[in-house]
Design a protein around this motif. Structure first.
Motif, PDB file in Angstrom:
ATOM      1  N   ALA A 186      29.456  28.859  26.458  1.00  0.00           N
ATOM      2  CA  ALA A 186      29.552  28.675  27.911  1.00  0.00           C
ATOM      3  C   ALA A 186      30.459  29.744  28.500  1.00  0.00           C
ATOM      4  O   ALA A 186      31.223  30.388  27.778  1.00  0.00           O
ATOM      5  N   LEU A 187      30.326  29.889  29.785  1.00  0.00           N
ATOM      6  CA  LEU A 187      31.164  30.844  30.505  1.00  0.00           C
ATOM      7  C   LEU A 187      32.612  30.355  30.466  1.00  0.00           C
ATOM      8  O   LEU A 187      32.881  29.177  30.710  1.00  0.00           O
ATOM      9  N   ALA A 188      33.530  31.275  30.176  1.00  0.00           N
ATOM     10  CA  ALA A 188      34.943  30.897  30.097  1.00  0.00           C
ATOM     11  C   ALA A 188      35.570  30.894  31.491  1.00  0.00           C
ATOM     12  O   ALA A 188      35.181  31.670  32.359  1.00  0.00           O
ATOM     13  N   LYS A 189      36.542  30.018  31.689  1.00  0.00           N
ATOM     14  CA  LYS A 189      37.363  30.082  32.893  1.00  0.00           C
ATOM     15  C   LYS A 189      38.331  31.243  32.698  1.00  0.00           C
ATOM     16  O   LYS A 189      38.715  31.564  31.568  1.00  0.00           O
ATOM     17  N   ARG A 190      38.724  31.848  33.793  1.00  0.00           N
ATOM     18  CA  ARG A 190      39.528  33.082  33.692  1.00  0.00           C
ATOM     19  C   ARG A 190      40.993  32.868  34.067  1.00  0.00           C
ATOM     20  O   ARG A 190      41.283  32.097  34.979  1.00  0.00           O
ATOM     21  N   ILE A 191      41.868  33.611  33.403  1.00  0.00           N
ATOM     22  CA  ILE A 191      43.273  33.678  33.802  1.00  0.00           C
ATOM     23  C   ILE A 191      43.542  35.085  34.325  1.00  0.00           C
ATOM     24  O   ILE A 191      43.240  36.081  33.655  1.00  0.00           O
ATOM     25  N   ILE A 192      44.074  35.144  35.533  1.00  0.00           N
ATOM     26  CA  ILE A 192      44.274  36.433  36.194  1.00  0.00           C
ATOM     27  C   ILE A 192      45.743  36.598  36.584  1.00  0.00           C
ATOM     28  O   ILE A 192      46.206  35.965  37.533  1.00  0.00           O
ATOM     29  N   PRO A 193      46.495  37.419  35.862  1.00  0.00           N
ATOM     30  CA  PRO A 193      47.848  37.726  36.331  1.00  0.00           C
ATOM     31  C   PRO A 193      47.789  38.655  37.543  1.00  0.00           C
ATOM     32  O   PRO A 193      46.892  39.494  37.638  1.00  0.00           O
ATOM     33  N   CYS A 194      48.717  38.436  38.462  1.00  0.00           N
ATOM     34  CA  CYS A 194      48.716  39.215  39.700  1.00  0.00           C
ATOM     35  C   CYS A 194      49.992  40.055  39.777  1.00  0.00           C
ATOM     36  O   CYS A 194      51.092  39.533  39.590  1.00  0.00           O
ATOM     37  N   LEU A 195      49.811  41.342  40.045  1.00  0.00           N
ATOM     38  CA  LEU A 195      50.957  42.238  40.197  1.00  0.00           C
ATOM     39  C   LEU A 195      51.136  42.585  41.662  1.00  0.00           C
ATOM     40  O   LEU A 195      50.218  43.100  42.295  1.00  0.00           O
ATOM     41  N   ASP A 196      52.322  42.322  42.196  1.00  0.00           N
ATOM     42  CA  ASP A 196      52.633  42.775  43.548  1.00  0.00           C
ATOM     43  C   ASP A 196      53.302  44.132  43.427  1.00  0.00           C
ATOM     44  O   ASP A 196      54.297  44.268  42.714  1.00  0.00           O
ATOM     45  N   GLU A 203      41.321  39.318  33.709  1.00  0.00           N
ATOM     46  CA  GLU A 203      41.218  40.315  34.773  1.00  0.00           C
ATOM     47  C   GLU A 203      42.641  40.605  35.208  1.00  0.00           C
ATOM     48  O   GLU A 203      43.554  39.851  34.867  1.00  0.00           O
ATOM     49  N   ILE A 204      42.796  41.657  36.010  1.00  0.00           N
ATOM     50  CA  ILE A 204      44.093  41.957  36.614  1.00  0.00           C
ATOM     51  C   ILE A 204      43.872  42.046  38.125  1.00  0.00           C
ATOM     52  O   ILE A 204      42.899  42.657  38.576  1.00  0.00           O
ATOM     53  N   THR A 205      44.771  41.428  38.877  1.00  0.00           N
ATOM     54  CA  THR A 205      44.738  41.642  40.322  1.00  0.00           C
ATOM     55  C   THR A 205      45.996  42.393  40.721  1.00  0.00           C
ATOM     56  O   THR A 205      47.110  42.047  40.308  1.00  0.00           O
ATOM     57  N   PHE A 206      45.779  43.449  41.479  1.00  0.00           N
ATOM     58  CA  PHE A 206      46.843  44.344  41.890  1.00  0.00           C
ATOM     59  C   PHE A 206      46.955  44.215  43.406  1.00  0.00           C
ATOM     60  O   PHE A 206      46.009  44.526  44.123  1.00  0.00           O
ATOM     61  N   LEU A 207      48.080  43.687  43.847  1.00  0.00           N
ATOM     62  CA  LEU A 207      48.250  43.453  45.277  1.00  0.00           C
ATOM     63  C   LEU A 207      49.245  44.452  45.841  1.00  0.00           C
ATOM     64  O   LEU A 207      50.409  44.467  45.442  1.00  0.00           O
ATOM     65  N   ASP A 208      48.763  45.297  46.730  1.00  0.00           N
ATOM     66  CA  ASP A 208      49.599  46.349  47.297  1.00  0.00           C
ATOM     67  C   ASP A 208      50.302  45.825  48.539  1.00  0.00           C
ATOM     68  O   ASP A 208      49.652  45.502  49.529  1.00  0.00           O
ATOM     69  N   ILE A 209      51.623  45.759  48.480  1.00  0.00           N
ATOM     70  CA  ILE A 209      52.340  45.271  49.656  1.00  0.00           C
ATOM     71  C   ILE A 209      53.085  46.408  50.352  1.00  0.00           C
ATOM     72  O   ILE A 209      53.987  46.186  51.144  1.00  0.00           O
ATOM     73  N   THR A 210      52.661  47.640  50.041  1.00  0.00           N
ATOM     74  CA  THR A 210      53.246  48.809  50.694  1.00  0.00           C
ATOM     75  C   THR A 210      53.052  48.687  52.198  1.00  0.00           C
ATOM     76  O   THR A 210      51.950  48.449  52.672  1.00  0.00           O
ATOM     77  N   PRO A 255      38.258  43.844  34.157  1.00  0.00           N
ATOM     78  CA  PRO A 255      38.077  44.022  35.596  1.00  0.00           C
ATOM     79  C   PRO A 255      39.404  44.081  36.361  1.00  0.00           C
ATOM     80  O   PRO A 255      40.348  43.347  36.047  1.00  0.00           O
ATOM     81  N   LEU A 256      39.424  44.965  37.326  1.00  0.00           N
ATOM     82  CA  LEU A 256      40.617  45.197  38.126  1.00  0.00           C
ATOM     83  C   LEU A 256      40.280  44.985  39.607  1.00  0.00           C
ATOM     84  O   LEU A 256      39.366  45.615  40.134  1.00  0.00           O
ATOM     85  N   ASP A 273      37.395  47.577  40.315  1.00  0.00           N
ATOM     86  CA  ASP A 273      36.072  46.968  40.222  1.00  0.00           C
ATOM     87  C   ASP A 273      35.755  46.116  41.436  1.00  0.00           C
ATOM     88  O   ASP A 273      34.610  45.923  41.793  1.00  0.00           O
ATOM     89  N   LYS A 274      36.818  45.558  42.032  1.00  0.00           N
ATOM     90  CA  LYS A 274      36.632  44.727  43.214  1.00  0.00           C
ATOM     91  C   LYS A 274      37.777  45.014  44.180  1.00  0.00           C
ATOM     92  O   LYS A 274      38.849  45.442  43.757  1.00  0.00           O
ATOM     93  N   VAL A 275      37.541  44.752  45.441  1.00  0.00           N
ATOM     94  CA  VAL A 275      38.634  44.793  46.411  1.00  0.00           C
ATOM     95  C   VAL A 275      38.745  43.415  47.058  1.00  0.00           C
ATOM     96  O   VAL A 275      37.755  42.702  47.205  1.00  0.00           O
TER      97      VAL A 275
END
Lengths: 258, 217
Positions: free
Chosen positions: A2-12, A47-54, A77-78, A99-101
């Motif tokens: 089955a499709l796995a649930k994802r864990i995504i760490p987020c970097l600010d 996946e990685i989520t990169f959050l730009d707070i500039t 995926p990023l 890969d995504k915005v």
């Protein structure tokens, strides 16, 4: 199978540096988004989520360089969010290797932007980030509204209706943050997440409030999230990604365990 | 020099796949030159060809037809290893249900179908797109599976899936509400519905195998 649930760490990140203190004692530079991303990727992040707070627009060039550097070394995926306002911003991030915005304020200001973005680049790379706050009183049927600017500015938009509209316009995924829970470590707003998950067919990423591993599991089991996003519990090494995955798997959740 | 051409027909972000191939080339200690290009001459001169694709099939096929990419791929398939990824794989099939029905290249026998709005499994509604890490059961041996454990998880993102007509071409199967073709192989082409360039260690292993594959079984 089955499709796995994802864990995504987020970097600010601000001006190309990880902020909100990642506390990895054993890496050379905990402020370097490339090193931190690699660490998470090796540890099993899905996946990685990169959050730009500039704050300033001029420093955007740094962000593009950072995204390029991460994408050259991290083969999961990023997603890049923060300050995505124009089709040109999206193109720059995708060309740099995102890969995504994630689009947030710009979608509220001009919903058609999401439609244009999905048409141009495909729904698979358009995430709409939704910051929702509960506005119903205790005892009333729960209702949430969209807020912008870190939860300060109300928009009057009903969160669930807004999510439906964004998916109709082509959002391929929703990053749903509870502004009531963000930073509290009290767990996700499960009712919010569940309502969103039932309202649309695309995956929902639950965000805001994770303080322990049980919260992550609840997000999936009760909040019906397809993915869970967390920052501080991983940054401060309270838990490793591996521990989180093993815990969730022990609760019967399908996970990708390395 | 191992020359790899990634066919650029204007659909989406090819940076990821190029970076991943450069990365595994360097790991192998192999001189690898990756070129992202629409130029038929460069693609013809390459040792290996990657045929990617993202987005809607109608837009992809429109560009494929406009730039004559079908002929470029057909030529490449005759003489050298070719790796098709995601919508690149779907474009090889005969027909897709997407966008009200679109004729594809027809290099492989089979249909591209929609997962459906009411997809259910064990009483649970399944989200569409199928997005995330799912397992691939290796239904046949293939040089590209070397060192990749059976049932490894790869990263998928798609709303339409390939149902191969000729199961002898099917080298990998994934289940999401239905069984679908995760990978296909025929002569010197290998096609993946998932994104090896986004599938961490197992994806990189597959790309490493591709760089060393001579196109034989």
């Amino acid at each position: 199978m089955a499709l796995a649930k994802r864990i995504i760490p987020c970097l600010d990140c601000e001006n190309g540096r990880v902020v909100k203190g990642v506390q990895f004692v054993d890496i050379r530079d905990a402020g370097d988004p490339v090193e931190v991303s690699k660490r998470y990727c090796d540890a099993g992040a899905d996946e990685i989520t990169f959050l730009d707070i500039t704050a300033s627009h001029e420093e955007r060039a740094t962000t593009v360089d950072t995204v390029r550097a991460i994408a050259g070394q991290v083969f999961i995926p990023l997603t890049v969010g923060g300050g995505i306002r124009t089709l040109e911003d999206i193109r720059a991030m995708l060309n740099a290797g995102a890969d995504k915005v994630a689009i947030n304020t710009a979608a509220v200001k001009n919903p058609e932007f999401v439609r244009e973005a999905a048409q141009r680049f495909g729904s698979q790379c358009i995430v709409v980030a939704v910051d929702a706050k509960r506005v119903s009183q205790e005892g009333e049927a729960p209702r949430w509204e969209i807020f912008t600017h870190g939860g300060r500015n109300p928009t009057g938009l009903d969160a669930i209706e807004w999510i439906k509209r964004m998916v109709e316009y082509g959002a391929g995924e929703i990053l749903l943050t509870s502004m009531d829970r963000d930073g509290t470590k009290k767990g996700f707003d499960l009712a919010l997440n569940k309502a969103a998950s039932h309202a649309v067919q695309v995956p929902i990423i639950a965000s805001g409030g994770v303080g322990n591993l049980e919260h992550l599991a609840e997000g999936v089991l009760e909040g019906e999230a397809d993915a869970v996003l967390a920052a501080s519990i991983f940054h401060f090494q309270e838990y490793s990604i591996q521990e989180a995955k093993e815990y969730m798997a022990s609760k019967g959740i399908e996970m990708r365990i390395l | 020099m191992n020359k790899v051409a990634v066919i650029d027909y204007g659909m989406g972000n090819l940076h990821s796949v190029a970076k991943a191939v450069e990365h595994v080339g360097a790991e192998l200690g192999q001189a690898t030159e990756v070129t992202v290009t629409p130029d038929p001459a460069i693609i013809a001169a390459a040792d290996r060809v990657i045929f990617p694709g993202v987005g809607a099939i109608r837009d992809c096929m429109a560009e494929i037809n406009r730039l004559n990419v079908g002929e470029i791929v057909a030529d490449a398939m005759k003489t050298k290893p070719v790796l098709a990824i995601c919508v690149g794989m779907q474009a090889l099939m005969q027909h897709s249900e997407e966008n009200g029905g679109v004729d594809c290249l027809g290099f492989m026998q089979g249909e591209v179908k929609y997962f459906g709005d009411g997809l259910m499994e064990d009483g649970q509604r399944l989200k569409v797109p199928h997005m995330g890490w799912n397992q691939v059961r290796q239904t046949q041996d293939h040089p590209l599976w070397q060192g990749v454990p059976d049932n490894s998880r790869f990263y998928f993102v798609h709303s339409y899936y390939v149902q191969a007509e000729d199961k002898t071409m099917e080298t990998g199967v994934t289940h999401y509400g239905v069984d679908f073709s995760a990978t296909l192989a025929s002569d010197n082409i290998f096609a993946t519905q998932f994104h090896p360039e986004k599938s961490q260690a197992v994806g990189l292993a597959l790309l490493r195998n591709f760089l060393q594959w001579d196109g034989s079984r």
